[in-house]
Every structure is written in structure tokens, then in C-alpha cells.
Write a protein that holds these residues in place. Structure first.
Motif, PDB file in Angstrom:
ATOM      1  N   UNK A 272       0.831  -1.206   0.000  1.00 16.56           N
ATOM      2  CA  UNK A 272       0.000   0.000   0.000  1.00 16.56           C
ATOM      3  C   UNK A 272       0.867   1.257   0.000  1.00 16.56           C
ATOM      4  N   UNK A 273       1.939   1.240   0.774  1.00 16.25           N
ATOM      5  CA  UNK A 273       2.852   2.387   0.799  1.00 16.25           C
ATOM      6  C   UNK A 273       3.539   2.562  -0.556  1.00 16.25           C
ATOM      7  N   UNK A 274       3.900   1.447  -1.184  1.00 17.37           N
ATOM      8  CA  UNK A 274       4.548   1.511  -2.494  1.00 17.37           C
ATOM      9  C   UNK A 274       3.591   2.083  -3.536  1.00 17.37           C
ATOM     10  N   UNK A 275       2.311   1.737  -3.425  1.00 17.41           N
ATOM     11  CA  UNK A 275       1.331   2.287  -4.362  1.00 17.41           C
ATOM     12  C   UNK A 275       1.333   3.810  -4.316  1.00 17.41           C
ATOM     13  N   UNK A 276       1.384   4.369  -3.118  1.00 21.14           N
ATOM     14  CA  UNK A 276       1.394   5.828  -2.992  1.00 21.14           C
ATOM     15  C   UNK A 276       2.657   6.431  -3.606  1.00 21.14           C
TER      16      UNK A 276
ATOM     17  N   UNK B  46     -21.416  16.229  -1.285  1.00 20.06           N
ATOM     18  CA  UNK B  46     -21.234  14.891  -0.726  1.00 20.06           C
ATOM     19  C   UNK B  46     -20.663  13.988  -1.812  1.00 20.06           C
ATOM     20  N   UNK B  47     -19.526  13.347  -1.512  1.00 15.56           N
ATOM     21  CA  UNK B  47     -18.784  12.583  -2.519  1.00 15.56           C
ATOM     22  C   UNK B  47     -18.535  11.165  -2.023  1.00 15.56           C
ATOM     23  N   UNK B  48     -18.794  10.197  -2.896  1.00 12.44           N
ATOM     24  CA  UNK B  48     -18.461   8.799  -2.643  1.00 12.44           C
ATOM     25  C   UNK B  48     -17.375   8.383  -3.629  1.00 12.44           C
ATOM     26  N   UNK B  49     -16.200   8.013  -3.112  1.00 13.61           N
ATOM     27  CA  UNK B  49     -15.106   7.556  -3.964  1.00 13.61           C
ATOM     28  C   UNK B  49     -15.051   6.035  -3.898  1.00 13.61           C
ATOM     29  N   UNK B  50     -15.464   5.393  -4.982  1.00 12.99           N
ATOM     30  CA  UNK B  50     -15.526   3.929  -5.055  1.00 12.99           C
ATOM     31  C   UNK B  50     -14.157   3.420  -5.509  1.00 12.99           C
ATOM     32  N   UNK B  51     -13.588   2.478  -4.742  1.00 11.42           N
ATOM     33  CA  UNK B  51     -12.226   2.043  -5.032  1.00 11.42           C
ATOM     34  C   UNK B  51     -11.231   3.113  -4.643  1.00 11.42           C
ATOM     35  N   UNK B  52     -11.406   3.655  -3.454  1.00  7.93           N
ATOM     36  CA  UNK B  52     -10.615   4.817  -3.017  1.00  7.93           C
ATOM     37  C   UNK B  52      -9.159   4.481  -2.746  1.00  7.93           C
ATOM     38  N   UNK B  53      -8.840   3.197  -2.582  1.00  5.10           N
ATOM     39  CA  UNK B  53      -7.460   2.831  -2.295  1.00  5.10           C
ATOM     40  C   UNK B  53      -6.959   3.466  -1.008  1.00  5.10           C
ATOM     41  N   UNK B  54      -5.816   4.099  -1.069  1.00  2.00           N
ATOM     42  CA  UNK B  54      -5.226   4.727   0.111  1.00  2.00           C
ATOM     43  C   UNK B  54      -5.836   6.094   0.424  1.00  2.00           C
ATOM     44  N   UNK B  55      -6.813   6.503  -0.376  1.00  4.04           N
ATOM     45  CA  UNK B  55      -7.593   7.697  -0.047  1.00  4.04           C
ATOM     46  C   UNK B  55      -6.968   9.023  -0.403  1.00  4.04           C
ATOM     47  N   UNK B  56      -5.972   9.024  -1.291  1.00  4.47           N
ATOM     48  CA  UNK B  56      -5.237  10.258  -1.571  1.00  4.47           C
ATOM     49  C   UNK B  56      -6.129  11.374  -2.083  1.00  4.47           C
ATOM     50  N   UNK B  57      -7.057  11.048  -2.977  1.00  2.00           N
ATOM     51  CA  UNK B  57      -7.895  12.087  -3.565  1.00  2.00           C
ATOM     52  C   UNK B  57      -8.751  12.777  -2.501  1.00  2.00           C
ATOM     53  N   UNK B  58      -9.405  11.988  -1.665  1.00  8.04           N
ATOM     54  CA  UNK B  58     -10.276  12.580  -0.649  1.00  8.04           C
ATOM     55  C   UNK B  58      -9.479  13.285   0.436  1.00  8.04           C
ATOM     56  N   UNK B  59      -8.351  12.720   0.804  1.00 12.19           N
ATOM     57  CA  UNK B  59      -7.532  13.363   1.842  1.00 12.19           C
ATOM     58  C   UNK B  59      -7.056  14.733   1.375  1.00 12.19           C
ATOM     59  N   UNK B  60      -6.663  14.833   0.116  1.00 11.20           N
ATOM     60  CA  UNK B  60      -6.224  16.137  -0.380  1.00 11.20           C
ATOM     61  C   UNK B  60      -7.384  17.107  -0.526  1.00 11.20           C
ATOM     62  N   UNK B  61      -8.568  16.583  -0.879  1.00 11.74           N
ATOM     63  CA  UNK B  61      -9.741  17.463  -0.954  1.00 11.74           C
ATOM     64  C   UNK B  61     -10.026  18.095   0.405  1.00 11.74           C
ATOM     65  N   UNK B  62      -9.911  17.302   1.458  1.00 12.04           N
ATOM     66  CA  UNK B  62     -10.144  17.841   2.797  1.00 12.04           C
ATOM     67  C   UNK B  62      -9.066  18.868   3.150  1.00 12.04           C
ATOM     68  N   UNK B  63      -7.826  18.570   2.780  1.00  9.19           N
ATOM     69  CA  UNK B  63      -6.744  19.502   3.068  1.00  9.19           C
ATOM     70  C   UNK B  63      -6.937  20.826   2.340  1.00  9.19           C
TER      71      UNK B  63
ATOM     72  N   UNK C  70      -5.320  -3.031   3.896  1.00  9.35           N
ATOM     73  CA  UNK C  70      -4.054  -2.308   4.042  1.00  9.35           C
ATOM     74  C   UNK C  70      -4.147  -0.908   3.460  1.00  9.35           C
ATOM     75  N   UNK C  71      -4.812  -0.772   2.316  1.00  9.70           N
ATOM     76  CA  UNK C  71      -4.998   0.550   1.723  1.00  9.70           C
ATOM     77  C   UNK C  71      -5.837   1.429   2.645  1.00  9.70           C
ATOM     78  N   UNK C  72      -6.904   0.862   3.207  1.00  7.32           N
ATOM     79  CA  UNK C  72      -7.757   1.643   4.110  1.00  7.32           C
ATOM     80  C   UNK C  72      -7.028   2.024   5.391  1.00  7.32           C
ATOM     81  N   UNK C  73      -6.116   1.184   5.849  1.00 13.99           N
ATOM     82  CA  UNK C  73      -5.329   1.545   7.037  1.00 13.99           C
ATOM     83  C   UNK C  73      -4.552   2.837   6.775  1.00 13.99           C
ATOM     84  N   UNK C  74      -4.010   2.983   5.582  1.00 14.53           N
ATOM     85  CA  UNK C  74      -3.308   4.225   5.249  1.00 14.53           C
ATOM     86  C   UNK C  74      -4.290   5.379   5.131  1.00 14.53           C
ATOM     87  N   UNK C  75      -5.437   5.120   4.508  1.00 15.15           N
ATOM     88  CA  UNK C  75      -6.436   6.168   4.349  1.00 15.15           C
ATOM     89  C   UNK C  75      -6.905   6.694   5.706  1.00 15.15           C
TER      90      UNK C  75
END
Length: 243
Positions: free
Chosen positions: A8-12, A37-54, A69-74
Motif C-alpha cells: 500500500x505504501x509503495x502504491x502511494x 457529498x462525494x463517494x469515492x468507489x475504489x478509493x485505495x489509500x484515499x489520496x484524492x479525498x484526503x487532499x480534498x479535505x486539506x 491495508x490501503x484503508x489503514x493508510x487512508x
């Protein structure tokens, strides 16, 4: 040892979300930041949503993925809802303005039943007039022919290891491509082999699945600059609306 957490870390590392550098990321960023309100299907490690919040998104953000494992990072970001599961089992009802599947995640819907059931569930999760944005590789371009060990990528991971990631196509059956991804150490020692199948839908068949699930195509592009779809387009970028 190369754990799921390592993968999961390598994916990022291999796929950093950066709208300033990647037009596809910028495309989704624009849609997400204007939806409440946004639903990200197959969000993986959540990079898109995390940056949107930031960047200041104040609405509801939900990421759905089956990979623990991906959700643990998210879940390092706690002000976003992270849900373990697959689209076909989702039970949201008219709760979102926008659903997304970035990074060709749509291609993991391989079988007809899985694809149809998933599209129905995504449509149900959207409010009336809600939009579903996703991208998929164009079958006509045959991108899988580039997936060979000679085109491997190298990266230094967070532990300082130089890793080599290569791909090998095992089969092409109709529009489904099955391949292996091998992660190796710098000396060639194989650390991990993952296998997956992806479906490359042609435009007409994609449209038929969307229509049967209750979507109409609002826009469809052959690239991130709104180019028209052609046989030479590497991507098919679709925005579908719940009817």
C-alpha cells in the motif's frame, strides 16, 4: 518480507496524487471540490479525498475499498468516512451528489453481473441528478501490450530499499486482461507477486451497461483536456448522470 502494508505504501510512491502535475487528478479535483457529498468507489489509500479535505472541502467525503491495508493508510485522516467493502454490496440511498472511480478502478468490474450490480448500487447511492465520474482505458489502444518486464519501474521506498516493479500479461480473453505484477529487490530477489484481471470495455458496450443501470451519459472524453473519443484515445473519461 514484503507485507500488504508495504504494498500500500509503495502504491502511494508510484501513484502520487498531484493535480498540479497530473491532468487526470486535476479533472477529479475539480469535480470533488464542487460537490457537497462525494463517494469515492475504489478509493485505495484515499489520496484524492484526503487532499480534498486539506484544500478545504467541508462536505461529506466517503471512501469505499475492499483492501484493508490501503484503508489503514487512508484512515490516518479521521475526518473522512472510510468503509471496507465493494460497490455491489453498498446500500447508500440518495446520499451523494457525486460518485467517482479514479485511476481506471472501473476496470476491476470484470464480469457482467458484477458490473451491472455495482452500477445499480452506485446509482442508488446518488441523489436525483447526481453524477458518476470515472475513467477506463480504451480497448482499441491495447495498452496491455506495454505491460512487459522491460518497462519496469524502479523506486526507493520509505525503508530505503530500491524496488523494481514489473508486469507480465498472462492472458487476454475477449476484453479481459489478466496480468501479474512482480515486486523485486534491487538484486532481483522476488519479494511479491500479485495477480489481477481488468476489463477493457468498448464505448458502445460501456454505454449499454450505463443505460441499463439507469444512467445517461452527460459527457465523454478521450482525454483529460476534453478531447473527443477516438480509436487512438488512450482513455475513455465518462461523466454519467442518474436519471
Amino acid at each position: 518480507m514484503f507485507t500488504d502494508a508495504d504494498a500500500a505504501a509503495l502504491y502511494d510512491l508510484l501513484n502520487p496524487w498531484d493535480g498540479a502535475r497530473h491532468p487526470g487528478d486535476a479533472f477529479y479535483d475539480g469535480l470533488v471540490m464542487t460537490a457537497h457529498a462525494v463517494l469515492d468507489v475504489g478509493c485505495g489509500t484515499g489520496s484524492m479525498l484526503r487532499q480534498a479535505r486539506e484544500r478545504g472541502h467541508r462536505g461529506r467525503l466517503v471512501g469505499l475499498d475492499p483492501d484493508p491495508a490501503a484503508l489503514d493508510r487512508a484512515r490516518r485522516r479521521t475526518d473522512i468516512e472510510w468503509v471496507a467493502g465493494v460497490a455491489a454490496d453498498a446500500s447508500w440511498d440518495r446520499e451523494f451528489d457525486l460518485a467517482t472511480m479514479a485511476g481506471n478502478a472501473f476496470q476491476y468490474f470484470v464480469g457482467d453481473e458484477e458490473l451491472s450490480t455495482s452500477l445499480v448500487a452506485i446509482r442508488r447511492a446518488l441523489r436525483d441528478g447526481g453524477r458518476f465520474a470515472f475513467d477506463t482505458r480504451n480497448f482499441q489502444v491495447r495498452a496491455w501490450e506495454e505491460w512487459k518486464p522491460s518497462n519496469a519501474s524502479e523506486v526507493v521506498d520509505g525503508n530505503g530499499r530500491t524496488l523494481r516493479v514489473s508486469h507480465h500479461v498472462e492472458s487476454v480473453v475477449d476484453d479481459v486482461v489478466t496480468f501479474a505484477e512482480t515486486t523485486s529487490a534491487h538484486d532481483g530477489t522476488v519479494l511479491r507477486v500479485d495477480r489481477a484481471s481488468l476489463r477493457f470495455l468498448e464505448v458502445s458496450k460501456l454505454g449499454a451497461f450505463l443505460s441499463e443501470a439507469g444512467f445517461e451519459i452527460e459527457a465523454q472524453y478521450g482525454g483529460w483536456q476534453h478531447e473527443p473519443v477516438s480509436d487512438a484515445s488512450r482513455s475513455i473519461v465518462t461523466i454519467a448522470r442518474r436519471t
